[in-house]
Design a protein around this motif. Structure first.
Motif, PDB file in Angstrom:
ATOM      1  N   CYS A   6      38.630  45.076  37.818  1.00 10.47           N
ATOM      2  CA  CYS A   6      39.612  45.135  38.897  1.00 10.47           C
ATOM      3  C   CYS A   6      39.934  46.594  39.204  1.00 10.47           C
ATOM      4  O   CYS A   6      40.214  47.363  38.284  1.00 10.47           O
ATOM      5  CB  CYS A   6      40.870  44.402  38.437  1.00 10.47           C
ATOM      6  N   GLU A   8      42.520  47.763  40.454  1.00 11.85           N
ATOM      7  CA  GLU A   8      43.955  48.025  40.278  1.00 11.85           C
ATOM      8  C   GLU A   8      44.326  48.196  38.809  1.00 11.85           C
ATOM      9  O   GLU A   8      45.001  49.143  38.441  1.00 11.85           O
ATOM     10  CB  GLU A   8      44.779  46.880  40.882  1.00 11.85           C
ATOM     11  N   CYS A   9      43.891  47.256  37.960  1.00  7.77           N
ATOM     12  CA  CYS A   9      44.329  47.295  36.555  1.00  7.77           C
ATOM     13  C   CYS A   9      43.202  47.667  35.596  1.00  7.77           C
ATOM     14  O   CYS A   9      43.455  47.917  34.420  1.00  7.77           O
ATOM     15  CB  CYS A   9      44.940  45.953  36.141  1.00  7.77           C
ATOM     16  N   CYS A  62      43.175  39.691  41.819  1.00  7.04           N
ATOM     17  CA  CYS A  62      42.769  39.840  40.418  1.00  7.04           C
ATOM     18  C   CYS A  62      43.450  38.750  39.599  1.00  7.04           C
ATOM     19  O   CYS A  62      44.659  38.550  39.729  1.00  7.04           O
ATOM     20  CB  CYS A  62      43.188  41.219  39.916  1.00  7.04           C
ATOM     21  N   CYS A  65      46.039  40.942  36.944  1.00  9.86           N
ATOM     22  CA  CYS A  65      47.251  41.633  37.390  1.00  9.86           C
ATOM     23  C   CYS A  65      47.807  41.042  38.687  1.00  9.86           C
ATOM     24  O   CYS A  65      48.886  41.448  39.137  1.00  9.86           O
ATOM     25  CB  CYS A  65      46.984  43.132  37.568  1.00  9.86           C
TER      26      CYS A  65
HETATM   27 ZN   LIG Z   1      43.828  43.599  38.085  1.00  9.16          ZN
END
Ligand SMILES: [Zn+2]
Length: 134
Positions: A6, A8-9, A62, A65
């Motif tokens: 992901c 983002e995380c 995701c 997250c």
């Molecule tokens: Zn994520």
């Protein structure tokens, strides 16, 4: 084996032979959707109770997250990060529209595309500007 994470995380969203996403349809129902880690393979697995129509845009999130994976290139494209066997990172973009087969893999210098609808989204940020790659 290519890993998928992901953006983002940084969590791993590939498990075994599937990439796992949380998706939402236009009725705002959410479900898990499993896609193939092979670029250009559009087989998917979902629970039969989750339905969507061809051409319907799903929202991809995701599963770890819960952040949206919508790309900054186009609202129809989702974005994940792929890491190949050598540790090299690629940005992978794919259409969130059901039945639309377009996938792009880029290292920031060049773009490889897959899918019969790949001609739909052809502007990518390469280097520091958007370029048409076809
Ligand atoms: Zn994520």
């Amino acid at each position: 084996m290519n890993d998928f994470i992901c953006p983002e995380c940084g969590g791993h969203i590939r498990v075994g032979d599937h990439i796992i996403f949380r998706v939402r349809n236009k009725e705002r129902q959410t479900a898990l959707l499993l896609l193939s880690p092979q670029i250009g393979n559009y087989s998917s697995i979902k629970h039969p109770s989750f339905e969507f129509s061809p051409g319907e845009k799903l929202d991809f999130f995701c599963p770890l997250c819960s952040k949206s994976l919508k790309s900054d290139i186009h609202e129809n494209l989702a974005h994940v990060v792929m890491i190949d066997e050598t540790g090299k990172k690629f940005d992978v973009y794919f259409s969130q529209v059901a039945g639309e087969h377009s996938t792009y893999k880029t290292d920031g210098v060049s773009v490889q595309s897959a899918g019969e609808d790949a001609g739909k989204y052809t502007y990518f940020k390469l280097g520091d500007r958007f370029r048409k790659y076809l």
